[in-house]
Every structure is written in C-alpha cells, then in structure tokens.
Design an enzyme around this catalytic site. Sequence first.
Site, mmCIF file in Angstrom:
data_model
loop_
_atom_site.group_PDB
_atom_site.id
_atom_site.type_symbol
_atom_site.label_atom_id
_atom_site.label_comp_id
_atom_site.label_asym_id
_atom_site.label_seq_id
_atom_site.Cartn_x
_atom_site.Cartn_y
_atom_site.Cartn_z
ATOM 1 N N HIS A 97 0.842 -1.204 0.000
ATOM 2 C CA HIS A 97 0.000 0.000 0.000
ATOM 3 C C HIS A 97 0.878 1.255 0.000
ATOM 4 O O HIS A 97 0.692 2.161 -0.825
ATOM 5 C CB HIS A 97 -0.904 -0.023 1.229
ATOM 6 C CG HIS A 97 -1.677 1.235 1.455
ATOM 7 N ND1 HIS A 97 -3.022 1.340 1.173
ATOM 8 C CD2 HIS A 97 -1.312 2.450 1.956
ATOM 9 C CE1 HIS A 97 -3.433 2.562 1.472
ATOM 10 N NE2 HIS A 97 -2.409 3.249 1.954
ATOM 11 N N GLU A 98 1.823 1.299 0.912
ATOM 12 C CA GLU A 98 2.673 2.492 1.018
ATOM 13 C C GLU A 98 3.572 2.658 -0.203
ATOM 14 O O GLU A 98 3.934 3.785 -0.555
ATOM 15 C CB GLU A 98 3.515 2.419 2.295
ATOM 16 C CG GLU A 98 2.712 2.353 3.583
ATOM 17 C CD GLU A 98 1.748 3.520 3.765
ATOM 18 O OE1 GLU A 98 2.005 4.598 3.178
ATOM 19 O OE2 GLU A 98 0.747 3.339 4.476
ATOM 20 N N HIS A 145 1.963 4.976 -2.712
ATOM 21 C CA HIS A 145 2.162 6.397 -2.413
ATOM 22 C C HIS A 145 3.580 6.832 -2.775
ATOM 23 O O HIS A 145 3.788 7.885 -3.391
ATOM 24 C CB HIS A 145 1.928 6.653 -0.918
ATOM 25 C CG HIS A 145 0.524 6.424 -0.469
ATOM 26 N ND1 HIS A 145 -0.574 6.922 -1.143
ATOM 27 C CD2 HIS A 145 0.036 5.767 0.622
ATOM 28 C CE1 HIS A 145 -1.674 6.580 -0.490
ATOM 29 N NE2 HIS A 145 -1.329 5.874 0.571
#
Length: 452
Positions: free
Chosen positions: A24-25, A28
Amino acid sequence: MVTLLTAAGIVLFFLGLLFSIAWHELGHLATAKMFGIRCTQYMVGFGKTLWSRTWGDTEYGIKLVPLGGFVRLVGMIPPADKPRETSAKPLSRWRAMIEDAREANTVELEPGDENRQFYQRPPWKRIIVMGAGPGMNVILAVVLFAAIMMGIGVPQNTTTVNSVSKCVLPADAASTDCPPGAEPSPAMEAGIRPGDEIVGVAGEPVDDWHEANTAIKRNIGPTDITVERDGGPRTVTADLIENQVVARDDDGEVAYKTDSDGEPVTDERGFRVPAMETAGFLGITFAQEREPLTPAQSAERMWESVVGVVDALIGLPGKVDDVFRAAFMGEQRTVDSPVGIVGASRIGGEVLSQPIPMTDRVVFLANMLAGVNLFLFALNMVPILPLDGGHIFGALWESVRRGLARLFRRPDPGPFDVAKLMPVAYVVVACFVVFSLMLLVADVVNPVRLTQ
C-alpha cells in the site's frame, strides 16, 4: 504437528499483512517520486524504529508497532495565507492545533524543497498519489482472487458419491452419530457406495449434480438409481423417504433463513442458518472437485466480495459495543466480529492446522488476505483525515473551487488548507487507537474461532 502448523499459519498470515501494508505504502511512494515530491520516510509500522536504511533522500525502515505504515511527504499542508500573529491573546485550542500542525509540517523543509512539496502539485496529481495506496491493495486482491478462481478453481459439487449416511437424520441434526434404533438410510439399504457416480434417477439421465439432487428431492418411494461403478452402469432401487433437507434456490445455491424483516438469521456464533424443506431423502453427500471459473464468473464473485466488504465497513461502528463486551465482559464473539492483526493472524494459524487438504488451507488463507486488502482499500477511501480519502476529498474540493473561480473569472482561491481539518484528524486517530487497543485485548483474551 498441529502446534507447529498453527504457529506457521500465524507467522505466514502476519507476514502477508505486513506485505499488504508495505505494498500500500509503495503506491504512495512510487507516484510521489514520479511527480517530483520529496519523500523523507517510508515506514512499515509505528513507534520506535527497529531497522532503517537511507537511500537517496528517503529513509526506509520497519517500526515496532505493526498496525499500519506511512510515507512522509514534504509539504502536505500549505502555508498560511497570513503569517501567524503574535499577541498577548492566546489562540483557541482548535486554532492552536491547526497552527501547531502547520509548523510541524515545515520542520522537514530543506533548501531545494521550494518546488518539491505535495500541496504544490495539481489536484489530479495529488489524487493519484493518495489513491495509489488503496489502488495497490485492489491490485493485490484482484491478483489473489484471480489466482484462486481462475487458476486453482473453486469447489463444485459432482455427481460422485462422497459418503453414505448409515441412518436417517435431518439435515440440521447436531450430530451425525446414529441414535439407537435409527432407521437405515435409503442409500445404505440400496447398497450405494462412496465412489459411485450417479448418472440417472427414476429412469431419467442426469448430467450434473444439480439435476441429480433435484431429481432425488422430488421423488418419494421406490426409485431406480443408476450409478457408474467399476467402469459400468448399475441400477439399484432405493426407497426414498420424506425428510428435512437443506433448501436450495433455482441455481442450486443454499437458501438461508430470514426473519420477518428479511434479515438473515444467524446462530449464536454468527453463522447464517440454512433454510430447511421437506423433500425426498436418499442419504448421501456428493463429492466436490475444484474447477476454474471464467473471467466473467470470477469478476462477479469479486464484485460480491467488494459489496460484502463495503457492508462490513458500514456496519463497523455498530460492532464497537460487541468488541467492548467481548474484550472486557467475556461475551462470546461471533464469526463476523471485527479482528485486528493479532486476531487475523491467529485465525490464519487455526486454518493452517485444520485436517483438510493443504490446497484448501492455502486457498482459505489467500482468500482472507485478499479480503483484508479489499477492506484496506475501502477504509482508506473514506473521505476523512488522516485517511487517504480525506486528502483525495481535499484535492477534489480544491479542483472544484478553482474551476468555479475560472468560470466566474474570480481570483484563484489557492490550495485547499488541509490544516483546518487537523483537529478532526486528531479525533479520528484517537478513535482508531482506542478501537485498535480494544481489538487487541479481545483478540488475546476472547479470540474469534472458526471451529470449536
């Protein structure tokens, strides 16, 4: 061996959760760097740093508390329209929180960051950066679901007999043990054996399990059952009787009980209760085989999973009281009770230790991990800070404001001041922390169990 498998399941699922967070990170991080935003940290976990390395201008590391992760982007909060005034009059608590957040945001600014800040990017780029994290969770969930459904396949009933009941019992009987004096099942009396393939019922051929099951249920009394055994057909006569059997819909799917309001009926552990009907009874179970689904069938099932996750997220506030009672008052938890990382990992260990084929255990764990990733996507898209959806909402609102300003030929209103919502973010974080601690206590002292 059971203890070893349980421990292995806990560790494997825990690592899967950590990978989901890191994945997920990474969404970003990758998109932020692509748009020239400086990223100072990429961390999995919170609290004390256990390990870290710096490459370029980003520190990568793992922290002590594995309850999430973060990528620290420079310039998340725009500067104030006017410099902070110094006066004897103290700021309100709300205003003080806003200004403190704004000042903390400037601490990491370094020479050369004048054009590398998050708020300076157009709204569409900020939406991509903040949406890339949840998007990565969707990608992982789709890959896992596709591998399971189109690769390994899902269990489908066949016309092959898996087991034969020794006696007549209703489908909702609490035990499969035959009580004294129980009547032998029609299949047992007719000599049907496990491994027989049913190819005809009452003189009519059956091509699949649904046809065979429907034909058995609609016949009462002496009925010819044609089976394939040892490479050839054989017809036996079974005296089918009326009995309570599980009701099914026109597609052969299990039908479930509902109350007067149409809501599903569940037992004390939270499992849905199948509806029952009186129909013809033979006394067999059918074997299952895994069959790959088509892309269209897989997409339909994935959508059902998305709908289920959204429903679970909407119902999450209503579960807070149940979690509190389970954690501190000893009340039994149901199978649909929320779980944290500890609880989910423990369920993974329980699954891996079950006496079922290893393929089924791995598929169950992969399905769980896919569901977790869908939940991470749905949760992070909620439009409140500090969740990704809150930043996406701010960028969308800024885009609308700027569009309206251009339409009516007004001055550019500038970037949306996300700092004004920081007090709300603090409240949300506090709620998440309290709920996470309650889940931790409940998962340790009163865990969700899939089996007794």
